[in-house]
Design a protein around this motif. Structure first.
Motif, PDB file in Angstrom:
ATOM      1  N   ASP A  92      -8.766  -2.292 -10.002  1.00  0.00           N
ATOM      2  CA  ASP A  92      -8.442  -0.862 -10.048  1.00  0.00           C
ATOM      3  C   ASP A  92      -7.077  -0.591  -9.436  1.00  0.00           C
ATOM      4  N   PHE A  93      -6.799  -1.270  -8.336  1.00  0.00           N
ATOM      5  CA  PHE A  93      -5.540  -1.087  -7.608  1.00  0.00           C
ATOM      6  C   PHE A  93      -4.349  -1.454  -8.479  1.00  0.00           C
ATOM      7  N   VAL A  94      -4.424  -2.579  -9.140  1.00  0.00           N
ATOM      8  CA  VAL A  94      -3.336  -3.044  -9.997  1.00  0.00           C
ATOM      9  C   VAL A  94      -3.160  -2.121 -11.193  1.00  0.00           C
ATOM     10  N   SER A  95      -4.266  -1.706 -11.790  1.00  0.00           N
ATOM     11  CA  SER A  95      -4.206  -0.812 -12.933  1.00  0.00           C
ATOM     12  C   SER A  95      -3.596   0.536 -12.571  1.00  0.00           C
ATOM     13  N   ALA A  96      -3.950   1.061 -11.401  1.00  0.00           N
ATOM     14  CA  ALA A  96      -3.496   2.391 -10.984  1.00  0.00           C
ATOM     15  C   ALA A  96      -2.052   2.400 -10.517  1.00  0.00           C
ATOM     16  N   ASP A 143      -5.599   3.785   4.311  1.00  0.00           N
ATOM     17  CA  ASP A 143      -6.852   3.722   3.570  1.00  0.00           C
ATOM     18  C   ASP A 143      -6.537   3.449   2.096  1.00  0.00           C
ATOM     19  N   TYR A 144      -7.552   3.097   1.355  1.00  0.00           N
ATOM     20  CA  TYR A 144      -7.364   2.609  -0.019  1.00  0.00           C
ATOM     21  C   TYR A 144      -6.612   3.600  -0.894  1.00  0.00           C
ATOM     22  N   GLU A 145      -7.032   4.854  -0.902  1.00  0.00           N
ATOM     23  CA  GLU A 145      -6.419   5.839  -1.779  1.00  0.00           C
ATOM     24  C   GLU A 145      -4.955   6.086  -1.411  1.00  0.00           C
ATOM     25  N   GLU A 146      -4.658   6.105  -0.122  1.00  0.00           N
ATOM     26  CA  GLU A 146      -3.277   6.322   0.301  1.00  0.00           C
ATOM     27  C   GLU A 146      -2.405   5.120  -0.050  1.00  0.00           C
ATOM     28  N   ASN A 147      -2.931   3.934   0.162  1.00  0.00           N
ATOM     29  CA  ASN A 147      -2.213   2.715  -0.216  1.00  0.00           C
ATOM     30  C   ASN A 147      -1.869   2.767  -1.705  1.00  0.00           C
ATOM     31  N   LYS A 148      -2.854   3.121  -2.499  1.00  0.00           N
ATOM     32  CA  LYS A 148      -2.680   3.173  -3.945  1.00  0.00           C
ATOM     33  C   LYS A 148      -1.639   4.219  -4.349  1.00  0.00           C
ATOM     34  N   ALA A 149      -1.724   5.404  -3.764  1.00  0.00           N
ATOM     35  CA  ALA A 149      -0.808   6.494  -4.120  1.00  0.00           C
ATOM     36  C   ALA A 149       0.631   6.170  -3.714  1.00  0.00           C
ATOM     37  N   ARG A 150       0.791   5.646  -2.506  1.00  0.00           N
ATOM     38  CA  ARG A 150       2.142   5.320  -2.030  1.00  0.00           C
ATOM     39  C   ARG A 150       2.773   4.227  -2.877  1.00  0.00           C
ATOM     40  N   LEU A 151       1.981   3.210  -3.186  1.00  0.00           N
ATOM     41  CA  LEU A 151       2.524   2.095  -3.950  1.00  0.00           C
ATOM     42  C   LEU A 151       2.872   2.516  -5.371  1.00  0.00           C
ATOM     43  N   ALA A 152       2.039   3.356  -5.987  1.00  0.00           N
ATOM     44  CA  ALA A 152       2.311   3.827  -7.342  1.00  0.00           C
ATOM     45  C   ALA A 152       3.647   4.568  -7.403  1.00  0.00           C
ATOM     46  N   GLU A 153       3.925   5.364  -6.381  1.00  0.00           N
ATOM     47  CA  GLU A 153       5.198   6.083  -6.328  1.00  0.00           C
ATOM     48  C   GLU A 153       6.366   5.109  -6.221  1.00  0.00           C
ATOM     49  N   MET A 154       6.217   4.084  -5.375  1.00  0.00           N
ATOM     50  CA  MET A 154       7.286   3.103  -5.201  1.00  0.00           C
ATOM     51  C   MET A 154       7.508   2.308  -6.482  1.00  0.00           C
ATOM     52  N   LYS A 197       7.019   3.292  -9.533  1.00  0.00           N
ATOM     53  CA  LYS A 197       7.704   4.155 -10.499  1.00  0.00           C
ATOM     54  C   LYS A 197       9.206   4.177 -10.242  1.00  0.00           C
ATOM     55  N   ILE A 198       9.588   4.303  -8.979  1.00  0.00           N
ATOM     56  CA  ILE A 198      11.011   4.337  -8.613  1.00  0.00           C
ATOM     57  C   ILE A 198      11.667   2.989  -8.892  1.00  0.00           C
ATOM     58  N   CYS A 199      11.032   1.920  -8.424  1.00  0.00           N
ATOM     59  CA  CYS A 199      11.618   0.584  -8.558  1.00  0.00           C
ATOM     60  C   CYS A 199      11.745   0.156 -10.010  1.00  0.00           C
ATOM     61  N   HIS A 200      10.714   0.384 -10.794  1.00  0.00           N
ATOM     62  CA  HIS A 200      10.760  -0.016 -12.199  1.00  0.00           C
ATOM     63  C   HIS A 200      11.851   0.730 -12.957  1.00  0.00           C
ATOM     64  N   ALA A 201      12.104   1.969 -12.563  1.00  0.00           N
ATOM     65  CA  ALA A 201      13.187   2.727 -13.190  1.00  0.00           C
ATOM     66  C   ALA A 201      14.545   2.106 -12.898  1.00  0.00           C
ATOM     67  N   MET A 202      14.614   1.332 -11.806  1.00  0.00           N
ATOM     68  CA  MET A 202      15.861   0.674 -11.405  1.00  0.00           C
ATOM     69  C   MET A 202      15.867  -0.805 -11.750  1.00  0.00           C
ATOM     70  N   GLY A 203      14.841  -1.268 -12.464  1.00  0.00           N
ATOM     71  CA  GLY A 203      14.781  -2.670 -12.852  1.00  0.00           C
ATOM     72  C   GLY A 203      14.400  -3.611 -11.731  1.00  0.00           C
ATOM     73  N   VAL A 204      13.703  -3.084 -10.718  1.00  0.00           N
ATOM     74  CA  VAL A 204      13.304  -3.868  -9.551  1.00  0.00           C
ATOM     75  C   VAL A 204      11.788  -4.044  -9.558  1.00  0.00           C
TER      76      VAL A 204
END
Length: 281
Positions: free
Chosen positions: A161-165, A108-119, A121-128
């Motif tokens: 909203d999805f991209v911003s979040a 669902d939308y909120e779960e998609n958004k939450a999962r992707l935001a976490e990923m 954060k991790i990827c950007h910290a690694m330059g990915v």
């Protein structure tokens, strides 16, 4: 040279051209893609998808793709496509991929958004860099075929909203496209693509590119598509090359390889020129 998705797609968005992403599940496919990109002085994305791992493991793919990208004379992003699990995406990060798609589009939308935001954060910290999907791109046949695809089209306002979040770098959209061979000519919603592009202001991704008409590709790029995924056309070309070798009585597997690569290079060249990325490296 090995680069991230942003190094390739941000210039594409600014320049109004598209870049091909090609799945390469063996060295012959990888050679066809990278050699053609070098010949055409074009940036390119290459990689594999989670659904293809039974045919070639992530470790084996990384062993040939990453060194080939590093040695290439043009920008090459190595991308993990349709990562369906958190662990799978992390595995790709550890293997050295410079871009991942975390596909939570069936959530669902909120779960998609939450999962992707976490990923992100991790990827950007690694330059990915990270690609997400909003809406859902189904298949042309089989278990993934959607009865009413338009019910799953990407909503432009939700996309903003999805991209911003999430902070995602590129967004895969559902606009009438589907994976695999098209039984009938698809009808892409070009105005929806434009609306999503205007709302999100990031590179958009078109999955299910094999089989679309040339004019559809050109219009999609014009409206905001920056990355186009191609696999079925490449795979069919490799098979046709192998068949031609057999028909001509080629006596060994090694002598079949040039036939396969030459056939696939024709497809890659056609797509690169069609998307307008030739000469952009």
């Amino acid at each position: 040279m090995l680069v991230t998705m942003n190094d390739i797609l941000l210039p594409a968005r600014k320049g109004g051209y598209g870049v091909g992403f090609f799945n390469a599940v063996n060295v012959e496919m990888a050679r066809a893609v990278i050699e053609t990109a070098e010949e055409l002085h074009a940036p390119v994305m290459i990689g594999t998808a989670e659904i293809l791992l039974p045919f070639m493991s992530l470790e084996r793919v990384a062993e040939y793709l990453i060194p080939m990208a590093q040695k290439a004379s043009v920008p090459v992003a190595v991308h993990y496509d349709h990562g369906l699990t958190f662990d799978g995406c992390i595995h790709a990060l550890k293997a050295g991929f410079t871009s991942v798609m975390y596909d939570c589009s069936t959530c669902d939308y909120e779960e998609n958004k939450a999962r992707l935001a976490e990923m992100v954060k991790i990827c950007h910290a690694m330059g990915v860099t990270v690609e997400g999907e909003l809406g859902h791109v189904g298949d042309n046949e089989g278990a993934g075929k959607l009865t009413n695809p338009c019910d799953f089209y990407t909503n432009p306002e939700m996309a903003a909203d999805f991209v911003s979040a999430t902070g995602v770098d590129a967004l895969a959209v559902a606009v009438g496209n589907a994976h695999g061979d098209y039984k009938f000519p698809p009808k892409l919603d070009f105005e929806r693509i434009l609306a999503i592009s205007d709302e999100t202001k990031i590179p958009l991704v078109l999955h299910g590119g094999s089989g679309l008409a040339d004019d559809d590709f050109k219009m999609a790029v014009k409206k905001g598509i920056c990355k186009i995924n191609i696999f079925t056309d490449l795979e069919k070309a490799g098979r046709a090359g192998a068949q031609k070798a057999l028909d001509e009585g080629v006596p060994s597997l090694t002598k079949m390889i040039p036939y396969e690569i030459d056939a696939m290079k024709k497809v890659v060249e056609e797509k690169i020129r069609l998307f307008g990325s030739d000469g952009k490296a």
